[in-house]
Each structure stands twice: as C-alpha cells, then as structure tokens.
Design a protein around this motif. Sequence first.
Motif, PDB file in Angstrom:
ATOM      1  N   ALA A  78     -20.574  22.705 -10.663  1.00 44.24           N
ATOM      2  CA  ALA A  78     -19.272  23.219 -10.216  1.00 44.24           C
ATOM      3  C   ALA A  78     -19.496  24.517  -9.453  1.00 44.24           C
ATOM      4  O   ALA A  78     -20.579  25.112  -9.506  1.00 44.24           O
ATOM      5  CB  ALA A  78     -18.362  23.471 -11.422  1.00 44.24           C
ATOM      6  N   GLY A  79     -18.446  24.966  -8.775  1.00 40.79           N
ATOM      7  CA  GLY A  79     -18.481  26.270  -8.111  1.00 40.79           C
ATOM      8  C   GLY A  79     -17.924  27.327  -9.068  1.00 40.79           C
ATOM      9  O   GLY A  79     -16.974  27.064  -9.807  1.00 40.79           O
ATOM     10  N   SER A  80     -18.511  28.526  -9.022  1.00 44.98           N
ATOM     11  CA  SER A  80     -18.045  29.606  -9.908  1.00 44.98           C
ATOM     12  C   SER A  80     -16.846  30.323  -9.299  1.00 44.98           C
ATOM     13  O   SER A  80     -16.878  30.719  -8.136  1.00 44.98           O
ATOM     14  CB  SER A  80     -19.170  30.621 -10.127  1.00 44.98           C
ATOM     15  N   GLN A 151     -11.416  18.779  -2.672  1.00 39.83           N
ATOM     16  CA  GLN A 151     -11.848  19.800  -1.700  1.00 39.83           C
ATOM     17  C   GLN A 151     -13.114  20.454  -2.224  1.00 39.83           C
ATOM     18  O   GLN A 151     -13.157  20.807  -3.409  1.00 39.83           O
ATOM     19  CB  GLN A 151     -10.781  20.915  -1.588  1.00 39.83           C
ATOM     20  N   PHE A 152     -14.111  20.604  -1.347  1.00 33.21           N
ATOM     21  CA  PHE A 152     -15.256  21.452  -1.701  1.00 33.21           C
ATOM     22  C   PHE A 152     -14.836  22.880  -1.376  1.00 33.21           C
ATOM     23  O   PHE A 152     -14.522  23.193  -0.227  1.00 33.21           O
ATOM     24  CB  PHE A 152     -16.508  21.047  -0.903  1.00 33.21           C
ATOM     25  N   ILE A 153     -14.775  23.735  -2.375  1.00 28.71           N
ATOM     26  CA  ILE A 153     -14.262  25.093  -2.173  1.00 28.71           C
ATOM     27  C   ILE A 153     -15.374  25.977  -1.611  1.00 28.71           C
ATOM     28  O   ILE A 153     -16.387  26.209  -2.266  1.00 28.71           O
ATOM     29  CB  ILE A 153     -13.691  25.689  -3.495  1.00 28.71           C
ATOM     30  N   ASP A 154     -15.156  26.427  -0.384  1.00 24.80           N
ATOM     31  CA  ASP A 154     -16.174  27.220   0.315  1.00 24.80           C
ATOM     32  C   ASP A 154     -15.483  28.362   1.054  1.00 24.80           C
ATOM     33  O   ASP A 154     -15.716  28.579   2.236  1.00 24.80           O
ATOM     34  CB  ASP A 154     -16.943  26.301   1.284  1.00 24.80           C
ATOM     35  N   CYS A 171     -14.609  25.438 -10.332  1.00 24.14           N
ATOM     36  CA  CYS A 171     -13.906  24.390  -9.583  1.00 24.14           C
ATOM     37  C   CYS A 171     -14.880  23.260  -9.289  1.00 24.14           C
ATOM     38  O   CYS A 171     -16.069  23.486  -9.070  1.00 24.14           O
ATOM     39  CB  CYS A 171     -13.348  24.952  -8.273  1.00 24.14           C
ATOM     40  N   GLU A 172     -14.365  22.068  -9.320  1.00 30.05           N
ATOM     41  CA  GLU A 172     -15.161  20.889  -8.949  1.00 30.05           C
ATOM     42  C   GLU A 172     -14.209  19.799  -8.490  1.00 30.05           C
ATOM     43  O   GLU A 172     -13.042  20.101  -8.199  1.00 30.05           O
ATOM     44  CB  GLU A 172     -16.121  20.473 -10.086  1.00 30.05           C
ATOM     45  N   MET A 173     -14.655  18.534  -8.413  1.00 29.42           N
ATOM     46  CA  MET A 173     -13.854  17.528  -7.725  1.00 29.42           C
ATOM     47  C   MET A 173     -13.516  16.288  -8.574  1.00 29.42           C
ATOM     48  O   MET A 173     -12.956  15.335  -8.044  1.00 29.42           O
ATOM     49  CB  MET A 173     -14.566  17.117  -6.428  1.00 29.42           C
ATOM     50  N   SER A 196     -23.411  25.768  -9.547  1.00 26.08           N
ATOM     51  CA  SER A 196     -24.394  25.581  -8.467  1.00 26.08           C
ATOM     52  C   SER A 196     -24.125  26.505  -7.290  1.00 26.08           C
ATOM     53  O   SER A 196     -24.956  26.648  -6.401  1.00 26.08           O
ATOM     54  CB  SER A 196     -24.328  24.138  -7.963  1.00 26.08           C
ATOM     55  N   ASP A 197     -22.924  27.131  -7.247  1.00 27.84           N
ATOM     56  CA  ASP A 197     -22.556  27.958  -6.087  1.00 27.84           C
ATOM     57  C   ASP A 197     -21.388  28.860  -6.465  1.00 27.84           C
ATOM     58  O   ASP A 197     -20.814  28.709  -7.543  1.00 27.84           O
ATOM     59  CB  ASP A 197     -22.187  27.062  -4.883  1.00 27.84           C
ATOM     60  N   MET A 198     -21.075  29.764  -5.575  1.00 23.62           N
ATOM     61  CA  MET A 198     -20.026  30.754  -5.845  1.00 23.62           C
ATOM     62  C   MET A 198     -18.704  30.354  -5.188  1.00 23.62           C
ATOM     63  O   MET A 198     -17.824  31.192  -4.986  1.00 23.62           O
ATOM     64  CB  MET A 198     -20.465  32.143  -5.342  1.00 23.62           C
TER      65      MET A 198
HETATM   66  N1  ADE Z   1     -18.937  21.235  -7.019  1.00 24.74           N
HETATM   67  C1  ADE Z   1     -19.911  22.162  -6.973  1.00 24.74           C
HETATM   68  N2  ADE Z   1     -19.517  23.228  -6.242  1.00 24.74           N
HETATM   69  C2  ADE Z   1     -18.254  22.976  -5.830  1.00 24.74           C
HETATM   70  C3  ADE Z   1     -17.330  23.682  -5.030  1.00 24.74           C
HETATM   71  N3  ADE Z   1     -17.628  24.869  -4.499  1.00 24.74           N
HETATM   72  N4  ADE Z   1     -16.119  23.107  -4.784  1.00 24.74           N
HETATM   73  C4  ADE Z   1     -15.844  21.886  -5.303  1.00 24.74           C
HETATM   74  N5  ADE Z   1     -16.695  21.173  -6.049  1.00 24.74           N
HETATM   75  C5  ADE Z   1     -17.898  21.705  -6.322  1.00 24.74           C
END
Ligand code: ADE
Length: 231
Positions: A78-80, A151-154, A171-173, A196-198
């Motif tokens: 997931a994203g932090s 949505q991939f949150i970036d 957040c994840e999907m 795995s990411d911010m």
């Molecule tokens: N899974 C891992 N990172 C994510 C992100 N940033 N947004 C959505 N799903 C994710």
Amino acid sequence: MIGIICAMEEELTSIVRNLDVTTSHIPSKSDFDVYTARYGRHELVFILCGIGKVNAAIHTQMLIDSYSIEYLINVGVAGSLSADLTFGDVVVASDLVEHDMDVSGFGLPLGQIPRMDVFAFKSDPILLECADKIKIANHKTVIGRIVSGDQFIDSKEKAEFLHSHFNALACEMEGAAIAHTCHVNNIPFIVIRALSDMAGRDGVAAHSFEELKNMTANHSSNVVKQLLALI
Ligand code: ADE
C-alpha cells in the motif's frame, strides 16, 4: 479453510515463499488462479485477484462461494498516508473505506455507500487482537484505517486529503472491496499491507512502488505467517 487473497503475483509469491508451503494449482474454466496448501493445522486457499475493486470483489465472492472460508486474509502492499510511517512498515486495517465512492450530491459523506448499513468495514476483532501482538524486525506494525479506490495515489495533495479526511494510514486498490464482500457474506476478514511508497508525498510513488514492492510484500507476508501461528 483460511482464504488468502492477493492482487499481484509478486504478493502471492512472497506469501507462499514465506510460509514455505507446497501449493497445488486448482484448475478452473475461468481466469481464476486458485491454489491450495496445508500450513500446520490450517488448510489454506490462495487466490490471485488482479488489481482494482471490481477484480477484488469478484474473486472474493468466488472464493466464498467455492470454499468453506472461516477467515479471509488480504495481504499485499500500500501507499503510506502518514508522516509517521515509512517504507516497509506494516498497516493492519482496523477498518476500510472505499474513498472513491462519492454520493455527496445527495448529502452523503465521501466514502459512504448509499443504503449500506455501515460507513467503514471493520476487520474481525479476534484477528485484530492476534495482529496486535505481532512484531517485525526494524519496522513498525500499526493498526489503523486503510482506504481503497480505483486510483494509484501519486500526489501529495491527494495523499494529504485522504489522510486528513478519512484519518487513514494507507491507501491501496482492493482492501475495502474485499472487506465489503466479506461484510455482505458475513465472513470475518483482515487486511494486512506493507508500505511500498509514500503515495506521492515524496513525488516518486510509482518509482518507489516498482523498486520496493517485493521487499515490502515480504514484510506483510511475515505478518501473515505470524498471524497464522496465532489463529
Ligand atoms: N498500492 C501501493 N501503493 C499504492 C498507491 N500509492 N496508491 C494506490 N495503491 C497502492
């Protein structure tokens, strides 16, 4: 039987490797990739669901309809959304919300599914109590809200909004869709995600996701391994 559902092959491979189980592939007429294995006193059934809420819901329902599922565990990355949580830390969902469900035009709060009896889908209290005892080396394991959307949150703005609006840690999907399906079927579940990411708060979510997903999936798998020893 305990169901284990993962969105991506990397996540499924990581959990199978961590548990060190031999899996049997269950042939199916459709695209479902189902595997079974015995782990200690548990019969496990694994399913790869693909990415996004619809894929997650379809595969969860298929698992529930085809097997006698006692508990369902969703594991992955997931994203932090929290400044206190970094790469490799693990968030165990206390509850989950579909953050892209928006019927605010009718006065409903963002995330509320119309005519649904709950706002957020709660992980099973017994599984949460077990998860609360779990520790992994050099990383935090925390319990808090996870939000899911297609949505991939970036983006810093979106990540900060999801954190402040929903009080969410990650957040994840898929998680909330799996939780939603379990809620409707009355199946106890838990969602366990390593970060795995911010989510774009550092401007490089997609890059970091690609770089770190395998390493971090290993952390959430480690938590599942410990959880299985406790249930
Ligand atoms: N899974 C891992 N990172 C994510 C992100 N940033 N947004 C959505 N799903 C994710």
